[in-house]
Design a protein around this motif. Structure first.
Motif, PDB file in Angstrom:
ATOM      1  N   ILE A   1       0.041  -0.860   1.010  1.00  0.00           N
ATOM      2  CA  ILE A   1       1.224  -0.535   1.801  1.00  0.00           C
ATOM      3  C   ILE A   1       2.312  -1.582   1.582  1.00  0.00           C
ATOM      4  O   ILE A   1       3.489  -1.257   1.370  1.00  0.00           O
ATOM      5  CB  ILE A   1       0.868  -0.441   3.292  1.00  0.00           C
ATOM      6  CG1 ILE A   1      -0.105   0.718   3.549  1.00  0.00           C
ATOM      7  CG2 ILE A   1       2.140  -0.256   4.144  1.00  0.00           C
ATOM      8  CD1 ILE A   1      -0.694   0.727   4.950  1.00  0.00           C
TER       9      ILE A   1
ATOM     10  N   THR B   1       4.393   3.445  -3.254  1.00  0.00           N
ATOM     11  CA  THR B   1       2.922   3.439  -3.193  1.00  0.00           C
ATOM     12  C   THR B   1       2.370   4.575  -2.331  1.00  0.00           C
ATOM     13  O   THR B   1       1.211   4.531  -1.933  1.00  0.00           O
ATOM     14  CB  THR B   1       2.402   2.089  -2.635  1.00  0.00           C
ATOM     15  OG1 THR B   1       2.933   1.881  -1.320  1.00  0.00           O
ATOM     16  CG2 THR B   1       2.784   0.936  -3.529  1.00  0.00           C
ATOM     17  N   ARG B   2       3.178   5.574  -2.046  1.00  0.00           N
ATOM     18  CA  ARG B   2       2.690   6.684  -1.214  1.00  0.00           C
ATOM     19  C   ARG B   2       1.409   7.290  -1.770  1.00  0.00           C
ATOM     20  O   ARG B   2       0.428   7.496  -1.054  1.00  0.00           O
ATOM     21  CB  ARG B   2       3.764   7.772  -1.101  1.00  0.00           C
ATOM     22  CG  ARG B   2       4.931   7.458  -0.179  1.00  0.00           C
ATOM     23  CD  ARG B   2       6.023   8.516  -0.345  1.00  0.00           C
ATOM     24  NE  ARG B   2       7.099   8.370   0.614  1.00  0.00           N
ATOM     25  CZ  ARG B   2       8.121   7.519   0.484  1.00  0.00           C
ATOM     26  NH1 ARG B   2       8.164   6.710  -0.569  1.00  0.00           N
ATOM     27  NH2 ARG B   2       9.071   7.450   1.398  1.00  0.00           N
TER      28      ARG B   2
ATOM     29  N   VAL C   1      -1.659   4.823  -1.579  1.00  0.00           N
ATOM     30  CA  VAL C   1      -2.219   4.713  -0.232  1.00  0.00           C
ATOM     31  C   VAL C   1      -3.008   5.968   0.117  1.00  0.00           C
ATOM     32  O   VAL C   1      -4.126   5.897   0.646  1.00  0.00           O
ATOM     33  CB  VAL C   1      -1.109   4.455   0.800  1.00  0.00           C
ATOM     34  CG1 VAL C   1      -1.661   4.528   2.220  1.00  0.00           C
ATOM     35  CG2 VAL C   1      -0.458   3.092   0.563  1.00  0.00           C
TER      36      VAL C   1
ATOM     37  N   TYR D   1       1.357   3.857  13.278  1.00  0.00           N
ATOM     38  CA  TYR D   1       1.183   5.282  12.974  1.00  0.00           C
ATOM     39  C   TYR D   1       0.918   6.144  14.205  1.00  0.00           C
ATOM     40  O   TYR D   1       0.721   7.358  14.068  1.00  0.00           O
ATOM     41  CB  TYR D   1       0.050   5.473  11.956  1.00  0.00           C
ATOM     42  CG  TYR D   1      -1.293   4.895  12.366  1.00  0.00           C
ATOM     43  CD1 TYR D   1      -2.166   5.624  13.178  1.00  0.00           C
ATOM     44  CD2 TYR D   1      -1.689   3.634  11.946  1.00  0.00           C
ATOM     45  CE1 TYR D   1      -3.395   5.103  13.549  1.00  0.00           C
ATOM     46  CE2 TYR D   1      -2.913   3.108  12.306  1.00  0.00           C
ATOM     47  CZ  TYR D   1      -3.763   3.843  13.103  1.00  0.00           C
ATOM     48  OH  TYR D   1      -4.983   3.322  13.486  1.00  0.00           O
TER      49      TYR D   1
ATOM     50  N   LEU E   1       5.042  -4.791   7.016  1.00  0.00           N
ATOM     51  CA  LEU E   1       4.536  -3.452   7.332  1.00  0.00           C
ATOM     52  C   LEU E   1       5.595  -2.616   8.038  1.00  0.00           C
ATOM     53  O   LEU E   1       5.774  -1.427   7.731  1.00  0.00           O
ATOM     54  CB  LEU E   1       3.287  -3.547   8.210  1.00  0.00           C
ATOM     55  CG  LEU E   1       1.974  -3.982   7.548  1.00  0.00           C
ATOM     56  CD1 LEU E   1       0.874  -4.073   8.596  1.00  0.00           C
ATOM     57  CD2 LEU E   1       1.575  -3.016   6.446  1.00  0.00           C
TER      58      LEU E   1
ATOM     59  N   THR F   1       8.349  -1.652   5.502  1.00  0.00           N
ATOM     60  CA  THR F   1       7.846  -0.735   4.477  1.00  0.00           C
ATOM     61  C   THR F   1       7.539   0.640   5.056  1.00  0.00           C
ATOM     62  O   THR F   1       7.893   1.665   4.468  1.00  0.00           O
ATOM     63  CB  THR F   1       6.576  -1.319   3.821  1.00  0.00           C
ATOM     64  OG1 THR F   1       6.893  -2.582   3.237  1.00  0.00           O
ATOM     65  CG2 THR F   1       6.047  -0.398   2.749  1.00  0.00           C
ATOM     66  N   LEU F   2       6.889   0.680   6.201  1.00  0.00           N
ATOM     67  CA  LEU F   2       6.506   1.964   6.790  1.00  0.00           C
ATOM     68  C   LEU F   2       7.701   2.696   7.399  1.00  0.00           C
ATOM     69  O   LEU F   2       7.664   3.920   7.540  1.00  0.00           O
ATOM     70  CB  LEU F   2       5.401   1.758   7.824  1.00  0.00           C
ATOM     71  CG  LEU F   2       4.046   1.372   7.203  1.00  0.00           C
ATOM     72  CD1 LEU F   2       3.044   0.985   8.285  1.00  0.00           C
ATOM     73  CD2 LEU F   2       3.499   2.511   6.359  1.00  0.00           C
TER      74      LEU F   2
ATOM     75  N   CYS G   1       8.528   4.574   4.384  1.00  0.00           N
ATOM     76  CA  CYS G   1       7.518   5.519   3.893  1.00  0.00           C
ATOM     77  C   CYS G   1       6.930   6.328   5.049  1.00  0.00           C
ATOM     78  O   CYS G   1       5.828   6.027   5.532  1.00  0.00           O
ATOM     79  CB  CYS G   1       6.397   4.772   3.165  1.00  0.00           C
ATOM     80  SG  CYS G   1       6.926   3.828   1.742  1.00  0.00           S
TER      81      CYS G   1
ATOM     82  N   THR H   1       3.467   7.853   4.428  1.00  0.00           N
ATOM     83  CA  THR H   1       2.325   6.945   4.566  1.00  0.00           C
ATOM     84  C   THR H   1       1.911   6.828   6.027  1.00  0.00           C
ATOM     85  O   THR H   1       0.708   6.810   6.345  1.00  0.00           O
ATOM     86  CB  THR H   1       2.673   5.563   3.994  1.00  0.00           C
ATOM     87  OG1 THR H   1       2.897   5.701   2.588  1.00  0.00           O
ATOM     88  CG2 THR H   1       1.540   4.575   4.226  1.00  0.00           C
ATOM     89  N   ARG H   2       2.864   6.761   6.940  1.00  0.00           N
ATOM     90  CA  ARG H   2       2.527   6.733   8.365  1.00  0.00           C
ATOM     91  C   ARG H   2       1.762   8.003   8.743  1.00  0.00           C
ATOM     92  O   ARG H   2       0.783   7.956   9.507  1.00  0.00           O
ATOM     93  CB  ARG H   2       3.794   6.613   9.211  1.00  0.00           C
ATOM     94  CG  ARG H   2       4.534   5.286   9.056  1.00  0.00           C
ATOM     95  CD  ARG H   2       5.761   5.245   9.942  1.00  0.00           C
ATOM     96  NE  ARG H   2       5.406   5.355  11.344  1.00  0.00           N
ATOM     97  CZ  ARG H   2       6.253   5.740  12.312  1.00  0.00           C
ATOM     98  NH1 ARG H   2       7.499   6.078  12.013  1.00  0.00           N
ATOM     99  NH2 ARG H   2       5.842   5.808  13.555  1.00  0.00           N
TER     100      ARG H   2
END
Length: 574
Positions: free
Chosen positions: A134, A144-145, A148, A166, A202, A205-206, A209, A212-213
């Protein structure tokens, strides 16, 4: 090197890293590329496995196929020794970290298949592989989806990530990191690595993305598979199928139905082929699920467009002595070349078939017996997996979704949703008899309903298409003065600050009847189009190697999306 008993002697660089865990910026040391290139047998004739050489080759961009061959060459017996070796460290970091650094899902799956530990950790703070994957994302150039999602599909534990990132999904994350009051689970031993620096990374980044969450949230809800289920999948080399829900947005229940059907057949095969009916509105994942299913199992895959076939000869080819019988048909030739082997045939828009086509499919569906029209020989298609995709029951599914949206839109009520879908599946089966006739209906193994997207799923679909465009825009400008080869919009770094808010705003363009296609149009209108306009308006001339154009897609308090771009000074208009 191999000793007198044929065992591999490892040659690795397992010295401790001199990087302080607290200050680690998630960059890995550079490992020298092996010279000469990665070889099964060295120039001096020695036959040795070197993890350091392998990692150096991976960092240098060695192909997945070459790495596969190298691992296969050095595998001995049951593979337990190779498993031990590839889980060793190189310059203090578990080798799997270098694999994830490539962001290549095929390489990640290959490493795990040989025993790589998806829950490997680095250092005294036990930085998890998932957390590392992540942390190295955060831009479309370094996305990086997929990496992950692949780790989660292979069993990486979501417990190493603080829940605030998340759950709930319906919010943006603070750019300065989560509030201390929201980090109730930080005392968990799995989260020692969550230093202020890591938490800030995190959060940023999240925020970028959202997909990803979504996958982290999904992982927290899905129940694990039993030891027996994993054993069956591994023995049949089909373990990747267990991660199917991570390769599709929404339709989690449909994925689970498909996995359970496949496990059942792998554990106790029957002579009858598997015949599944994928029923659901256009643009809601029927084709995508079928293709991912085939890809994860590495099965030959053939699509038949049922709108283009009218007669039995269109499907299987003319019979001898008619003209063309010696050439067969695409489906005939596919079945013949895969006789006795597992393969997938996807019959798209099956509702467009007539009685002639359905009668022609009765014997293959029932007995798994086909005929090669080219030479009149018998073809074993008992292991063929037939998928019939149809939107013939859209009204039933739309009505079901409207009536039960409170349950099916609540991701935490997955078991309740499964029970409701079992009822829906039986209803579709009953309607199928009237729509397709009892003979075909009686040969269908299972009915898999596809639902319309929930608001969260709509936002994730929007994020997917933003990411597709964002990755495309990072590619370099190329000018050949050839429309087919020119790439005039490129070297673009697109940033997103409020991922959830942006995707939720895009999701307002969702149309049930169009599904994902309506969100493609919305992303084109609200993000792609404005970015290209801003890019062109700010440039005096498009040139190769002109530097990076930085763009930002943001959404204001009223949900209005805006895109702005800043070009390098060397690339500005005069």
């Amino acid at each position: 090197m191999v000793d007198e008993w044929g065992d591999i002697i490892d040659v690795t660089n397992d010295e401790e890293s001199d990087i302080d865990d607290e200050d680690w910026n998630f960059e890995l040391p550079r490992i020298p590329k092996p010279s000469p290139s990665l070889q099964n047998v060295q120039p001096d004739g020695s036959d040795r496995f070197s993890l350091t050489d392998l990692v150096g080759a991976i960092q240098a961009g060695e192909s997945v196929e070459r790495i596969r061959n190298y691992l296969a060459y050095h595998r001995r017996g049951d593979g337990s020794e190779l498993k031990r070796l590839i889980n060793e460290s190189v310059q203090g970091f578990p080798a799997f970290f270098y694999v994830v650094e490539t962001r290549n899902p095929d390489l990640i799956r290959l490493w795990a298949r040989h025993g790589g530990d998806v829950n490997a950790t680095y250092g005294t703070l036990r930085v998890p592989l998932l957390g590392y994957a992540i942390a190295i994302g955060g831009s479309f150039r370094d996305d990086t989806r997929l990496a992950v999602a692949t780790l989660l599909s292979l069993g990486a534990s979501v417990d190493v990530i603080p829940r605030v990132f998340y759950d709930p999904l319906e919010q943006d994350l603070p750019e300065s990191g989560p509030l201390e009051a929201d980090l109730a689970d930080l005392e968990d031993a799995n989260k020692l690595w969550c230093t202020p620096h890591a938490l800030l990374n995190l959060s940023q980044t999240l925020n970028f993305c959202f997909t990803t969450r979504y996958h982290l949230h999904l992982s927290s809800l899905l129940k694990g598979y039993s030891g027996a289920q994993k054993q069956v999948a591994e023995m049949r080399r089909s373990e990747d199928i267990l991660g199917l829900p991570y390769y599709l947005i929404g339709q989690t229940t449909a994925s689970i139905f498909l996995i359970n059907t496949m496990l059942r057949n792998l554990a106790m095969p029957t002579k009858r082929p598997i015949v599944m009916m994928f029923a659901g509105p256009s643009g809601h994942g029927k084709t995508e699920l079928a293709k991912n299913f085939g890809n994860l199992l590495s099965l030959p895959f053939h699509t038949v467009d049922c709108t283009a076939i009218q007669y039995e000869t269109d499907l299987f080819g003319p019979r001898a002595p008619y003209i063309g019988s010696d050439q067969g048909s695409p489906l005939n030739n596919f079945l013949a070349s895969n006789s006795g082997r597992r393969s997938v045939v996807f019959l798209d828009e099956f509702e467009k078939t007539g009685d002639d086509i359905r009668r022609a499919l009765l014997i293959p569906f029932q007995e798994g017996s086909c005929q090669d029209r080219r030479n009149l020989s018998s073809v074993d298609c008992s292991k063929t997996i037939w998928i019939l995709a149809t939107n013939a029951f859209d009204n039933t599914i739309h009505t079901f979704c409207k009536r039960n949206k409170t349950v099916i839109w609540d991701s935490k009520k997955m078991r309740d949703t499964e029970k409701l879908i079992e009822i829906l599946s039986k209803q579709i089966r009953k309607e199928s008899e009237g729509r397709f006739g009892a003979p075909i209906t009686g040969r269908v193994t299972m009915w898999v309903p596809f639902l319309t997207f929930s608001p969260i799923e709509q936002a994730v679909v929007a994020d997917k298409y933003v990411a597709d465009f964002g990755r495309e825009a990072t590619l370099p400008v190329q000018i050949f003065n050839d429309e087919a080869r020119d790439r005039l919009v490129g070297n673009v770094d697109l940033s997103i600050r409020k991922g959830y808010s942006l995707c939720a705003a895009l999701a307002r363009g969702y149309v049930q009847e169009l599904g994902a296609r309506s969100l493609v149009a919305e992303v084109d209108e609200q993000v792609r189009g404005p970015l290209v306009d801003a890019y062109l308006q700010n440039l005096d001339e498009i040139v190769e190697d002109g530097g990076v154009t930085h763009c930002l897609a943001n959404v204001d308090a009223d949900g209005v999306i805006g895109v702005s771009c800043v070009v390098p000074k060397s690339y500005e208009k005069n």
